[in-house]
Design a protein around this motif. Sequence first.
Motif, short mmCIF file in Angstrom:
data_model
loop_
_atom_site.label_atom_id
_atom_site.label_comp_id
_atom_site.label_asym_id
_atom_site.label_seq_id
_atom_site.Cartn_x
_atom_site.Cartn_y
_atom_site.Cartn_z
N MET A 1 -10.83 2.44 -35.05
CA MET A 1 -10.19 2.46 -33.64
C MET A 1 -11.07 1.78 -32.54
O MET A 1 -10.50 1.15 -31.67
N THR A 2 -12.33 2.16 -32.65
CA THR A 2 -13.21 1.44 -31.61
C THR A 2 -13.35 0.21 -31.81
O THR A 2 -13.39 -0.94 -30.73
N ASP A 3 -13.20 -0.61 -33.23
CA ASP A 3 -13.04 -2.15 -33.29
C ASP A 3 -12.09 -2.45 -32.64
O ASP A 3 -12.13 -3.69 -32.06
N SER A 4 -10.75 -1.91 -32.80
CA SER A 4 -9.66 -2.56 -32.28
C SER A 4 -9.64 -2.36 -30.56
O SER A 4 -9.37 -3.39 -30.06
N ILE A 5 -10.25 -1.56 -30.00
CA ILE A 5 -10.47 -1.57 -28.72
C ILE A 5 -11.32 -2.56 -28.18
O ILE A 5 -10.93 -3.21 -27.30
N GLU A 7 -11.67 -5.38 -29.77
CA GLU A 7 -11.06 -6.66 -29.95
C GLU A 7 -10.09 -6.79 -29.10
O GLU A 7 -9.98 -8.04 -28.43
N ILE A 8 -9.36 -5.80 -28.55
CA ILE A 8 -8.46 -5.91 -27.33
C ILE A 8 -8.99 -6.44 -26.08
O ILE A 8 -8.45 -7.17 -25.35
N LYS A 11 -9.91 -10.00 -26.31
CA LYS A 11 -8.66 -10.85 -26.14
C LYS A 11 -8.43 -10.93 -24.52
O LYS A 11 -7.86 -11.92 -24.12
#
Length: 196
Positions: A1-5, A7-8, A11
């Motif tokens: 989940m922290t990786d996706s934050i 990444e967001i 971006k």
Amino acid sequence: MTDSIFEIEHKIRALEREIQEIKERWKEIKSVKEQERKGVDHANISAIAYFTYSFLLPKGDEQKGVVIGSFVIHNIGSAALETPVICLKVTPKECAVLSAKLGEDVQYDRRLNPLVMEPWQYIDENMKKMVEERGEFWIKPVRVSQIEPGQKLAFSNFQLKFDISRVQTSYKMEGFFYCKQLQNGIRALNNIVIHV
């Protein structure tokens, strides 16, 4: 989940940079369009001015020396220079005398020297006072209203007369060129300087 934050967020920063670049480009486009609307020319405005001259020594007991010269303007830019004006400044104004053929009726033979064909005149009647007060000659060509790219214009065959006396004196003539595109003027590459 922290990786996706992360990444967001990455971006989002990339999108913010792209938006900033787009805004800067848009400002540049608007600026160019506005200048085009106002008629601003992006051509290169550039000129040089210089003196060519000869020094004639007095003969015998004469006390007058003479410099015969020309003031040349060369348009080295890519756009025409409109409404040319020159200022020749003589110092000390009390001692040196500048003489030249000024007026509309001065005629030259263009076949002999194309630079010597243009008659010159004071820019207005009040300019004769500037000669007396400051030693400045403000003149403009009679027929030429612009100098095309690559062309030259000359104020030719003027004479600067000066006294050669026992008192050591320096005489100086400076030249300046002005036109519509160069309203602050440019200084001549050289001056005429005489030490007697």
